[in-house]
Motif scaffolding. Sequence first.
Motif, PDB file in Angstrom:
ATOM      1  N   THR A 149       3.974  -8.009  -4.953  1.00 21.80           N
ATOM      2  CA  THR A 149       3.377  -8.656  -6.124  1.00 21.80           C
ATOM      3  C   THR A 149       2.162  -7.885  -6.622  1.00 21.80           C
ATOM      4  N   PHE A 150       1.692  -6.908  -5.849  1.00 21.70           N
ATOM      5  CA  PHE A 150       0.499  -6.134  -6.197  1.00 21.70           C
ATOM      6  C   PHE A 150       0.580  -4.823  -5.433  1.00 21.70           C
ATOM      7  N   VAL A 151       0.158  -3.717  -6.055  1.00 20.08           N
ATOM      8  CA  VAL A 151       0.320  -2.392  -5.441  1.00 20.08           C
ATOM      9  C   VAL A 151      -1.022  -1.665  -5.387  1.00 20.08           C
ATOM     10  N   ILE A 152      -1.289  -1.049  -4.257  1.00 21.73           N
ATOM     11  CA  ILE A 152      -2.463  -0.190  -4.081  1.00 21.73           C
ATOM     12  C   ILE A 152      -1.976   1.217  -3.783  1.00 21.73           C
ATOM     13  N   THR A 153      -2.449   2.185  -4.551  1.00 26.06           N
ATOM     14  CA  THR A 153      -2.099   3.584  -4.317  1.00 26.06           C
ATOM     15  C   THR A 153      -3.383   4.370  -4.140  1.00 26.06           C
ATOM     16  N   GLY A 154      -3.276   5.699  -4.053  1.00 25.48           N
ATOM     17  CA  GLY A 154      -4.480   6.506  -3.935  1.00 25.48           C
ATOM     18  C   GLY A 154      -4.244   7.846  -3.280  1.00 25.48           C
ATOM     19  N   GLU A 155      -5.289   8.659  -3.292  1.00 32.16           N
ATOM     20  CA  GLU A 155      -5.325   9.956  -2.617  1.00 32.16           C
ATOM     21  C   GLU A 155      -6.777  10.392  -2.532  1.00 32.16           C
ATOM     22  N   GLY A 156      -7.022  11.527  -1.902  1.00 29.80           N
ATOM     23  CA  GLY A 156      -8.385  11.967  -1.679  1.00 29.80           C
ATOM     24  C   GLY A 156      -9.194  12.151  -2.943  1.00 29.80           C
ATOM     25  N   SER A 157      -8.591  12.780  -3.952  1.00 30.43           N
ATOM     26  CA  SER A 157      -9.293  13.014  -5.213  1.00 30.43           C
ATOM     27  C   SER A 157      -8.400  12.584  -6.366  1.00 30.43           C
ATOM     28  N   LEU A 158      -8.876  11.611  -7.132  1.00 27.93           N
ATOM     29  CA  LEU A 158      -8.173  11.226  -8.360  1.00 27.93           C
ATOM     30  C   LEU A 158      -8.760  12.059  -9.489  1.00 27.93           C
ATOM     31  N   ASP A 159      -7.979  13.036  -9.965  1.00 31.45           N
ATOM     32  CA  ASP A 159      -8.472  13.953 -10.992  1.00 31.45           C
ATOM     33  C   ASP A 159      -7.327  14.325 -11.926  1.00 31.45           C
ATOM     34  N   GLU A 160      -7.550  15.339 -12.739  1.00 28.46           N
ATOM     35  CA  GLU A 160      -6.529  15.712 -13.724  1.00 28.46           C
ATOM     36  C   GLU A 160      -5.200  16.066 -13.068  1.00 28.46           C
ATOM     37  N   GLN A 161      -5.252  16.693 -11.896  1.00 25.66           N
ATOM     38  CA  GLN A 161      -4.007  17.046 -11.208  1.00 25.66           C
ATOM     39  C   GLN A 161      -3.202  15.803 -10.844  1.00 25.66           C
TER      40      GLN A 161
ATOM     41  N   VAL B 167      -3.874  -0.844  -8.475  1.00 25.08           N
ATOM     42  CA  VAL B 167      -5.230  -0.321  -8.351  1.00 25.08           C
ATOM     43  C   VAL B 167      -5.177   0.843  -7.368  1.00 25.08           C
ATOM     44  N   ALA B 168      -6.233   1.646  -7.375  1.00 27.87           N
ATOM     45  CA  ALA B 168      -6.237   2.850  -6.547  1.00 27.87           C
ATOM     46  C   ALA B 168      -7.497   2.919  -5.701  1.00 27.87           C
ATOM     47  N   VAL B 169      -7.358   3.579  -4.561  1.00 26.83           N
ATOM     48  CA  VAL B 169      -8.505   3.956  -3.738  1.00 26.83           C
ATOM     49  C   VAL B 169      -8.517   5.479  -3.647  1.00 26.83           C
ATOM     50  N   CYS B 170      -9.699   6.050  -3.527  1.00 23.94           N
ATOM     51  CA  CYS B 170      -9.792   7.511  -3.492  1.00 23.94           C
ATOM     52  C   CYS B 170     -11.105   7.918  -2.840  1.00 23.94           C
ATOM     53  N   GLY B 171     -11.169   9.180  -2.438  1.00 18.16           N
ATOM     54  CA  GLY B 171     -12.422   9.704  -1.929  1.00 18.16           C
ATOM     55  C   GLY B 171     -13.406   9.904  -3.060  1.00 18.16           C
ATOM     56  N   ARG B 172     -12.935  10.564  -4.110  1.00 14.24           N
ATOM     57  CA  ARG B 172     -13.782  10.765  -5.281  1.00 14.24           C
ATOM     58  C   ARG B 172     -12.952  10.524  -6.528  1.00 14.24           C
TER      59      ARG B 172
ATOM     60  N   ILE C 141       0.862  -1.182   0.000  1.00  9.98           N
ATOM     61  CA  ILE C 141       0.000   0.000   0.000  1.00  9.98           C
ATOM     62  C   ILE C 141       0.897   1.230   0.000  1.00  9.98           C
ATOM     63  N   ALA C 142       0.811   2.013  -1.044  1.00  7.70           N
ATOM     64  CA  ALA C 142       1.614   3.235  -1.161  1.00  7.70           C
ATOM     65  C   ALA C 142       0.681   4.363  -1.578  1.00  7.70           C
ATOM     66  N   ALA C 143      -0.070   4.871  -0.616  1.00 11.56           N
ATOM     67  CA  ALA C 143      -1.074   5.893  -0.877  1.00 11.56           C
ATOM     68  C   ALA C 143      -0.746   7.180  -0.146  1.00 11.56           C
ATOM     69  N   ASP C 144      -1.210   8.290  -0.701  1.00 13.03           N
ATOM     70  CA  ASP C 144      -1.098   9.598  -0.069  1.00 13.03           C
ATOM     71  C   ASP C 144      -2.288   9.775   0.877  1.00 13.03           C
ATOM     72  N   LYS C 145      -2.294  10.892   1.587  1.00 17.45           N
ATOM     73  CA  LYS C 145      -3.395  11.212   2.491  1.00 17.45           C
ATOM     74  C   LYS C 145      -4.695  11.421   1.712  1.00 17.45           C
ATOM     75  N   PHE C 146      -5.818  11.322   2.409  1.00 13.81           N
ATOM     76  CA  PHE C 146      -7.105  11.791   1.914  1.00 13.81           C
ATOM     77  C   PHE C 146      -7.319  13.128   2.619  1.00 13.81           C
ATOM     78  N   LYS C 147      -7.002  14.190   1.946  1.00 13.22           N
ATOM     79  CA  LYS C 147      -6.931  15.503   2.596  1.00 13.22           C
ATOM     80  C   LYS C 147      -8.244  15.849   3.288  1.00 13.22           C
ATOM     81  N   GLY C 148      -8.122  16.249   4.549  1.00 14.20           N
ATOM     82  CA  GLY C 148      -9.288  16.642   5.323  1.00 14.20           C
ATOM     83  C   GLY C 148      -9.952  15.510   6.060  1.00 14.20           C
TER      84      GLY C 148
END
Length: 374
Positions: A285-297, A319-324, A3-10
């Motif tokens: 063998t498998f990676v999960i990333t993510g952040e609060g908003s997956l968008d153009e930025q 694969v990714a997890v995100c707030g929105r 799991i290599a994810a950033d914060k979900f801001k807020g």
Amino acid sequence: MLIAADKFKGSLTAVEVAEHVTAGLRRAVPGLDVAAVPVADGGDGTVAAALAAGFTRHEARVTGPTGTPVTATFALRADGTAVVEMAEASGLQHLPGGVFAPLTATTYGTGELLLAALDAGATSIVFGVGGSATTDGGAGMLAALGARFLDADGEPVGPGGGPLGELATADLSGLDPRLARTEIVLASDVDNPLTGPKGAPAVYGPQKGAGEDDVATLDAALAHYAEVLERAVGPKAAEYALAPGAGAAGGIGYGALVGLDAAFRPGIDVMLDVLGFGPALAKATFVITGEGSLDEQTLHGKAPAGVAAAARAAGLDVVAVCGRLQLPQEALDRAGIRRAYALTDLESDPARCMAEAGPLLERAAESLARDFLV
């Protein structure tokens, strides 16, 4: 699983994201081997990610963006590597009452924070910039480090970007001599120049309370600042004003390039190196990333894009997890992300989604595990 994810801001720190994802994964696959490397891209949350990676916490009392003292944290590793986040000293969160000060907010406290890192034994500094309340071209930071910026009467110019329009002379000879022996990496996902239509005042000034007239004042003041610095240190001052990263965090990138001889690197690349992502990736063998908003930025230097690129180069699924989620599947495919799981798919109300982010993230991770691991 890595799991290599950033914060979900807020709502959740990067460490909390990893904890909730792990809980959800193991609900579907008990005993699953999971490792976590909380990541950041140089903006707010960068020091927290370093502390999660085993760096030691240090605190310093420094000058906030409007002059009120604030307590700022930096991270230091035993090998002398420090992670310093300018938002800790000069960020929007330190504006008293949330009242903007677009013309007078100063980076002086960031310079004091860099001094504190040097005093603590730092020999190399990862300097994360972002989330600033300031547009002073790093003049405040350099003043705290020993530079002098004087008006026509030989008096120090006032704090912030606005007063730089009155700058007559600049003298960088008094900068702390330890800086010359210290490797400083400017970690940012911003490649704007200092001034002009894509410069710091025009693009980011409005986010810091700058109206149309303020933007014009700041742009002219920073252009004048660069001209005075060119007289003081030579042609490199003009060259750096146009360089990628000069406009980062209200132009503090420019101050770091000119005064600190910093090397500019995309923030996520620097942080993945510092946080030990490579060795962790080699075992995954498998990676999960993510952040609060997956968008153009996200696609332009944010943490999930950097993680996905590295994992894809290693031949691993991501694969990714995100707030929105605000990216179509085609954009995710181009970024190397097979699928994204958004909390808003589970809870459509944004306020409840943020308030219940942890449990929702566990549900999303459980679905992810059933889709890919069972």
